[in-house]
Write an enzyme that holds these catalytic residues in place. Structure first.
Site, mmCIF file in Angstrom:
data_model
loop_
_atom_site.group_PDB
_atom_site.id
_atom_site.type_symbol
_atom_site.label_atom_id
_atom_site.label_comp_id
_atom_site.label_asym_id
_atom_site.label_seq_id
_atom_site.Cartn_x
_atom_site.Cartn_y
_atom_site.Cartn_z
ATOM 1 N N TYR A 1 0.813 4.022 -9.940
ATOM 2 C CA TYR A 1 1.227 3.245 -8.782
ATOM 3 C C TYR A 1 2.289 4.047 -8.034
ATOM 4 O O TYR A 1 3.236 4.547 -8.634
ATOM 5 C CB TYR A 1 1.814 1.906 -9.253
ATOM 6 C CG TYR A 1 2.458 1.100 -8.164
ATOM 7 C CD1 TYR A 1 1.696 0.265 -7.358
ATOM 8 C CD2 TYR A 1 3.821 1.172 -7.931
ATOM 9 C CE1 TYR A 1 2.281 -0.469 -6.342
ATOM 10 C CE2 TYR A 1 4.414 0.437 -6.921
ATOM 11 C CZ TYR A 1 3.645 -0.377 -6.131
ATOM 12 O OH TYR A 1 4.227 -1.099 -5.135
ATOM 13 N N HIS A 2 2.134 4.163 -6.734
ATOM 14 C CA HIS A 2 3.062 4.952 -5.920
ATOM 15 C C HIS A 2 4.116 4.039 -5.327
ATOM 16 O O HIS A 2 3.906 3.411 -4.301
ATOM 17 C CB HIS A 2 2.284 5.651 -4.813
ATOM 18 C CG HIS A 2 3.036 6.745 -4.132
ATOM 19 N ND1 HIS A 2 4.309 6.590 -3.633
ATOM 20 C CD2 HIS A 2 2.677 8.023 -3.866
ATOM 21 C CE1 HIS A 2 4.698 7.725 -3.075
ATOM 22 N NE2 HIS A 2 3.724 8.611 -3.217
ATOM 23 N N GLY A 3 5.252 3.943 -5.981
ATOM 24 C CA GLY A 3 6.351 3.162 -5.439
ATOM 25 C C GLY A 3 6.964 3.849 -4.240
ATOM 26 O O GLY A 3 6.577 4.972 -3.881
#
Length: 143
Positions: free
Chosen positions: A15-17
């Site tokens: 997941y790309h925060g």
């Protein structure tokens, strides 16, 4: 970490925060514990930032295409992809909704390279951003 093979390829999906600091720490932990590097796919715009190419090379960052990803995996390397990418980083919120749209090329990469997919998620990553920014609550307007 327990799913990362000691040798051989694997595709890590993360997941790309807003700031994927968890992934940076993950890459460092892989290297310090196994001596392996984890290549990562980045959006094409980061390759256009003046002077950034040296850092991208050191961090084993590449910009696809799909065939290059398959080649990296077939060569026995670890590869990480964030299907939501920058869109997810900018538009998602503290509920961690994934924003992949029709992005499923990573699955085809894993199929073509015949490698396992290892999902990665850092729980409460938004809380780390709150700590860094000094905010008490994370909202889109606070970023």
């Amino acid at each position: 970490m327990e799913k990362i093979p000691e040798d051989g390829p694997a595709l890590i999906i993360f997941y790309h925060g807003a700031i994927p600091i968890d992934f940076y720490y993950f890459m460092a932990k892989i290297f310090t514990h196994t001596g392996r590097t984890c290549r990562v796919v980045a959006d094409h715009f980061v390759f256009k930032i003046p002077g950034f190419s040296l850092l991208l090379d050191v961090l084993c960052v590449l910009h696809g295409p799909r065939e290059k990803c398959v080649e990296i995996l077939r060569s026995g390397h670890l590869l990480a992809i964030s299907p939501g990418g920058v869109r997810e980083a900018l538009l998602s919120d503290e509920t961690y909704n994934i924003i992949w749209g029709n992005r499923k090329g990573f699955a085809q990469v894993a199929i073509d390279a015949k490698v396992p997919i290892i999902p990665m998620f850092t729980q409460k990553m938004a809380m780390g951003i709150l700590h860094i920014t000094g905010k008490k609550q994370l909202t889109k307007s606070s970023l």
